[in-house]
Design an enzyme around this catalytic site. Structure first.
Site, mmCIF file in Angstrom:
data_model
loop_
_atom_site.group_PDB
_atom_site.id
_atom_site.type_symbol
_atom_site.label_atom_id
_atom_site.label_comp_id
_atom_site.label_asym_id
_atom_site.label_seq_id
_atom_site.Cartn_x
_atom_site.Cartn_y
_atom_site.Cartn_z
ATOM 1 N N ARG A 127 -4.093 3.953 17.314
ATOM 2 C CA ARG A 127 -5.078 3.231 16.356
ATOM 3 C C ARG A 127 -4.618 4.023 14.842
ATOM 4 O O ARG A 127 -3.801 5.074 14.916
ATOM 5 C CB ARG A 127 -6.591 3.307 16.528
ATOM 6 C CG ARG A 127 -7.364 2.385 15.927
ATOM 7 C CD ARG A 127 -7.054 0.871 16.518
ATOM 8 N NE ARG A 127 -7.996 -0.044 16.280
ATOM 9 C CZ ARG A 127 -8.348 -0.579 15.152
ATOM 10 N NH1 ARG A 127 -7.668 -0.214 14.120
ATOM 11 N NH2 ARG A 127 -9.261 -1.492 15.252
ATOM 12 N N LYS A 128 -5.351 3.401 13.724
ATOM 13 C CA LYS A 128 -5.155 4.327 12.557
ATOM 14 C C LYS A 128 -5.573 5.787 12.641
ATOM 15 O O LYS A 128 -6.450 6.057 13.672
ATOM 16 C CB LYS A 128 -5.892 3.696 11.360
ATOM 17 C CG LYS A 128 -7.538 3.575 11.739
ATOM 18 C CD LYS A 128 -8.239 2.728 10.515
ATOM 19 C CE LYS A 128 -7.990 3.407 9.013
ATOM 20 N NZ LYS A 128 -9.018 2.768 8.197
ATOM 21 N N GLY A 181 -17.061 -5.507 2.080
ATOM 22 C CA GLY A 181 -17.191 -7.031 2.414
ATOM 23 C C GLY A 181 -17.627 -7.147 4.062
ATOM 24 O O GLY A 181 -17.805 -8.345 4.510
ATOM 25 N N ARG A 210 0.927 -1.180 -0.030
ATOM 26 C CA ARG A 210 0.100 -0.206 -0.205
ATOM 27 C C ARG A 210 0.829 1.170 0.113
ATOM 28 O O ARG A 210 1.664 1.516 1.011
ATOM 29 C CB ARG A 210 -0.810 0.021 1.166
ATOM 30 C CG ARG A 210 -1.793 1.289 1.204
ATOM 31 C CD ARG A 210 -2.678 1.290 2.588
ATOM 32 N NE ARG A 210 -3.803 0.320 2.495
ATOM 33 C CZ ARG A 210 -4.392 0.219 3.895
ATOM 34 N NH1 ARG A 210 -4.050 1.030 4.803
ATOM 35 N NH2 ARG A 210 -5.470 -0.478 3.612
ATOM 36 N N CYS A 267 -14.510 -0.379 4.782
ATOM 37 C CA CYS A 267 -13.565 0.270 4.026
ATOM 38 C C CYS A 267 -14.133 0.844 2.571
ATOM 39 O O CYS A 267 -13.942 1.741 2.060
ATOM 40 C CB CYS A 267 -12.361 -0.767 3.594
ATOM 41 S SG CYS A 267 -11.852 -1.763 5.050
ATOM 42 N N GLY A 268 -15.317 0.054 2.308
ATOM 43 C CA GLY A 268 -16.166 0.573 0.982
ATOM 44 C C GLY A 268 -17.087 1.777 1.351
ATOM 45 O O GLY A 268 -17.667 2.146 0.438
HETATM 46 FE FE1 SRM Z 1 -9.562 -0.439 5.500
HETATM 47 C C1 SRM Z 1 -8.644 -2.644 7.426
HETATM 48 C C2 SRM Z 1 -8.496 -2.271 2.698
HETATM 49 C C3 SRM Z 1 -10.236 2.249 3.389
HETATM 50 C C4 SRM Z 1 -11.774 0.983 7.738
HETATM 51 N N1 SRM Z 1 -8.714 -2.112 5.182
HETATM 52 C C5 SRM Z 1 -8.330 -2.872 6.255
HETATM 53 C C6 SRM Z 1 -7.598 -4.113 5.722
HETATM 54 C C7 SRM Z 1 -5.994 -3.507 5.708
HETATM 55 C C8 SRM Z 1 -7.581 -5.241 6.535
HETATM 56 C C9 SRM Z 1 -6.638 -6.385 6.229
HETATM 57 O O1 SRM Z 1 -5.425 -6.447 6.616
HETATM 58 O O2 SRM Z 1 -6.804 -7.088 5.390
HETATM 59 C C10 SRM Z 1 -7.940 -4.207 4.222
HETATM 60 C C11 SRM Z 1 -6.897 -4.570 3.286
HETATM 61 C C12 SRM Z 1 -7.363 -5.551 2.278
HETATM 62 C C13 SRM Z 1 -6.765 -5.607 1.087
HETATM 63 O O3 SRM Z 1 -6.045 -6.535 0.901
HETATM 64 O O4 SRM Z 1 -6.892 -4.706 -0.017
HETATM 65 C C14 SRM Z 1 -8.558 -2.609 4.230
HETATM 66 N N2 SRM Z 1 -9.371 0.061 3.687
HETATM 67 C C15 SRM Z 1 -8.983 -0.764 2.428
HETATM 68 C C16 SRM Z 1 -9.106 -0.117 1.205
HETATM 69 C C17 SRM Z 1 -7.975 -1.052 0.283
HETATM 70 C C18 SRM Z 1 -10.317 -0.578 0.701
HETATM 71 C C19 SRM Z 1 -10.663 -0.075 -0.739
HETATM 72 O O5 SRM Z 1 -10.703 -1.354 -1.515
HETATM 73 O O6 SRM Z 1 -10.312 0.833 -1.357
HETATM 74 C C20 SRM Z 1 -8.864 1.133 1.472
HETATM 75 C C21 SRM Z 1 -7.528 1.646 1.496
HETATM 76 C C22 SRM Z 1 -7.162 3.030 2.013
HETATM 77 C C23 SRM Z 1 -6.025 3.545 1.983
HETATM 78 O O7 SRM Z 1 -5.506 3.824 0.748
HETATM 79 O O8 SRM Z 1 -5.241 3.867 2.893
HETATM 80 C C24 SRM Z 1 -9.527 1.257 3.288
HETATM 81 N N3 SRM Z 1 -10.536 1.399 5.511
HETATM 82 C C25 SRM Z 1 -10.859 2.259 4.688
HETATM 83 C C26 SRM Z 1 -11.954 3.201 5.125
HETATM 84 C C27 SRM Z 1 -12.422 4.400 4.101
HETATM 85 C C28 SRM Z 1 -11.752 5.804 4.436
HETATM 86 O O9 SRM Z 1 -10.604 5.919 5.158
HETATM 87 O O10 SRM Z 1 -12.469 6.639 4.033
HETATM 88 C C29 SRM Z 1 -12.127 2.887 6.391
HETATM 89 C C30 SRM Z 1 -13.467 3.677 7.151
HETATM 90 C C31 SRM Z 1 -12.990 4.983 7.811
HETATM 91 C C32 SRM Z 1 -12.102 4.861 8.896
HETATM 92 O O11 SRM Z 1 -11.220 3.991 9.223
HETATM 93 O O12 SRM Z 1 -12.735 5.674 9.814
HETATM 94 C C33 SRM Z 1 -11.414 1.534 6.541
HETATM 95 N N4 SRM Z 1 -9.970 -0.707 7.334
HETATM 96 C C34 SRM Z 1 -10.994 -0.151 8.266
HETATM 97 C C35 SRM Z 1 -11.057 -0.686 9.447
HETATM 98 C C36 SRM Z 1 -11.795 -0.260 10.731
HETATM 99 C C37 SRM Z 1 -10.919 0.730 11.536
HETATM 100 C C38 SRM Z 1 -11.526 0.733 12.925
HETATM 101 O O13 SRM Z 1 -11.060 1.887 13.514
HETATM 102 O O14 SRM Z 1 -12.049 -0.264 13.536
HETATM 103 C C39 SRM Z 1 -10.147 -1.842 9.585
HETATM 104 C C40 SRM Z 1 -9.767 -3.119 10.636
HETATM 105 C C41 SRM Z 1 -8.759 -2.301 11.523
HETATM 106 O O15 SRM Z 1 -8.137 -1.420 11.225
HETATM 107 O O16 SRM Z 1 -8.758 -2.952 12.601
HETATM 108 C C42 SRM Z 1 -9.558 -1.850 8.070
HETATM 109 FE FE1 SF4 Z 2 -13.772 -5.677 5.448
HETATM 110 FE FE2 SF4 Z 2 -12.217 -3.787 4.536
HETATM 111 FE FE3 SF4 Z 2 -11.634 -6.204 4.081
HETATM 112 FE FE4 SF4 Z 2 -13.574 -4.948 2.737
HETATM 113 S S1 SF4 Z 2 -11.449 -4.570 2.558
HETATM 114 S S2 SF4 Z 2 -13.559 -6.939 3.690
HETATM 115 S S3 SF4 Z 2 -14.494 -3.655 4.403
HETATM 116 S S4 SF4 Z 2 -11.694 -5.246 6.238
#
Ligand code: SRM
Ligand code: SF4
Length: 502
Positions: free
Chosen positions: A173-174, A428, A59, A433-434
């Protein structure tokens, strides 16, 4: 009592694995100590994928979504070596992730990235995520503040110019930051831990500040006003630093489900939070301007648009669910260099914009075969579909999303005529994230019991409003089996979005 992640961070800083990359490359992914492989490597943006063990995801940080033709070429080269296994996704944070990556190639990949000014540092785990801004900054005449330089400066402060900055690698956290300079809230300010939105205070243009927005499986909140206004200069960088320091030093760490910034603001109250932040600044933190300047609805930036620079245009191309392959990167690189100024922009809708295209080159650009795949004017449903990664690569996923999202809009488009774009977001799992809560129609994957079996399903969110007066949508239908979604979505589109049957 500290949670597991706090112990991992206290034992060894995430960035420390950088010194071990050559070693990891030699011993192979199976032999890397688990905590380093599954957690600490994420501080360098390297994500172990249990769904595709041995094929890592990388990333980047693409501040403001700005990329050059050369960078696109380098990224294409990196994934090309993995054949069918290599791909890249434009993310919902205006960023890129690439896949198929072998750990033995990382040293070489990192030197290639450095040579073209790209970094993946601090893009995962308890770090600040990609910083977002309007994708048409510097291009449109109605823009209020060109935020490109500010976004870069905030990223440089957080990452020490991309070299890595241990000051901010152990947040609770993030953390998400967005800086909006346009009138349409293109960044979704309300869903960031900190967001800057343009506002005039006593006739001077600067930013009002909102804090604490976030989504998690436990709780989703829109950001609230900090009651602060800053000038569009070093004050933005200093305020980000002060907020991050307060969050780092006082944020809640015991329960990871309750450690995003809003939980600290809840515990202290926003007044105390503001006082603690203000105390760290070398300038007086002014109260907010009475209103902000977000007075447009959000746009999708697709199609051909004249820029403020006479005779130049930006051309927004639709990238279905953000998915790209090596050849797409090469082709975008070529188009950007031969028709534009060698620059592209990414959007939080997972699309791509070619910029600075002269009027006289438009016709030839629009005739390029690549634009059959990445359209300037796709149908009203397809153009607005957004999807997270889903089960193909993400172990948290409860359902497959990207392919399903595309198949669903294609099926709905066969059935219905929809008079204007409807933003359908798929995610998902409840991590969101979506961003289903910002969509016209949001779909969150879940598992459902049907006929005695567990099957893929979705919760349906409605009512998300973006742009001016943004607010979050809520769940109105729970646990709909995916094979029953199409008739429900068709009914919603007819009743609420003016669709008619073909
Ligand atoms: Fe996300 C965790 C993908 C935007 C909330 N997110 C993850 C992980 C890293 C989990 C993992 O290790 O598998 C996902 C990676 C999957 C993969 O292989 O791609 C993942 N998040 C994504 C992306 C790629 C979704 C997408 O297809 O676009 C986005 C990458 C953004 C970037 O470039 O950095 C993405 N994630 C978001 C957003 C949207 C936003 O930022 O506007 C959110 C909700 C907003 C927020 O964070 O407040 C989001 N992701 C989460 C969370 C829940 C956070 C929490 O506080 O609990 C997790 C799980 C965690 O962090 O424990 C997570
Ligand atoms: Fe869940 Fe984010 Fe993985 Fe989508 S990319 S399945 S919302 S953790």
């Amino acid at each position: 009592m500290a949670n597991k992640f706090e112990t991992v961070k206290a034992t060894k800083d995430g960035l420390a694995v950088r010194a071990e990359l050559e070693h990891f490359a030699q011993i192979g992914w199976e032999n890397i100590p688990e905590e380093d492989r599954d957690l600490r490597l994420k501080w360098l943006g390297i994500f172990f994928r249990p769904v595709t063990p041995g094929e890592f995801m990388l990333r980047f940080r693409i501040p403001h979504g700005l990329l050059t033709s050369q960078q696109l070429q380098v990224i294409g080269d990196i994934i090309d070596r993995y054949g069918d296994r290599g791909n890249g996704d434009i993310t919902t944070r205006q960023n890129l992730q690439i896949r198929g990556i072998k750990i033995e190639d990382i040293p070489d990949i990192f030197s290639k990235l450095e040579s073209c000014g790209l970094t993946s540092v601090q893009s995962g785990m308890d770090n600040v995520r990609n910083i977002t801004g309007s994708p048409v900054a510097g291009l449109e005449k109605d823009e209020l503040i060109d935020t490109r330089d500010l976004v870069q400066r905030v990223q440089d402060m957080i990452t020490n110019g991309g070299q890595g900055n241990p000051e901010f690698t152990n947040l609770p956290r993030k953390f998400n930051i967005a800086i909006e300079g346009s009138r349409d809230n293109s960044v979704h300010a309300e869903i960031n831990d900190v967001a800057f939105v343009p506002a005039y205070r006593e006739g001077i243009l600067g930013f009002n500040v909102v804090v604490g927005g976030f989504f998690s499986s436990r709780r989703c909140e829109a950001a609230i006003p900090l009651d602060a206004w800053v000038q569009p200069d070093q004050q933005v960088v200093d305020l980000c630093r002060a907020i991050l320091e307060v969050y780092r030093d006082h944020g809640l760490r015991a329960n990871r489900q309750k450690s995003r910034l809003m939980w600290l603001i809840d515990e202290w109250g926003v007044t105390k939070f503001r006082e603690e932040v203000a105390a760290k600044l070398s300038f007086p933190l002014l109260t907010a301007a009475p209103k902000d300047e977000l007075d447009w609805d959000k746009r999708d930036h697709l199609g051909v648009h004249p820029q403020k620079q006479a005779g130049l245009n930006y051309v927004g191309l639709h990238v279905p669910v953000g998915r790209l392959y090596a050849n797409d990167f090469f082709e975008f690189s070529r188009l950007a260099a031969s028709y534009g100024s060698g620059e592209v922009r990414l959007t939080v809708e997972q699309n791509l914009i070619l910029v600075n295209v002269p009027d006289e080159k438009l016709e030839a650009l629009l005739a390029e075969p690549l634009l059959d795949k990445f359209k300037v004017n796709p149908d009203n449903l397809k153009r607005s579909v957004v999807s997270c990664t889903g089960a193909q690569f993400c172990k948290f996923a409860l359902i497959e999303t990207k392919n399903r999202a595309l198949a669903m809009v294609e099926a709905l488009e066969k059935e219905l005529t929809v008079p204007s774009p409807v933003r359908i977001h798929w995610t998902g799992c409840p991590n969101s994230c979506g961003q289903p809560q910002v969509a016209d129609i949001g779909l969150m994957g879940t598992k459902v019991r049907k006929d005695g079996k567990t099957v893929d399903g979705a919760d349906v969110y409605l009512g998300g409003k973006v742009g001016k007066d943004a607010h979050l949508g809520t769940c109105v239908h729970k646990s709909i089996p995916c094979d029953e979604l199409q008739p429900l979505l068709a009914q919603i589109l007819i009743e609420q979005f003016g669709a008619v049957r073909r």
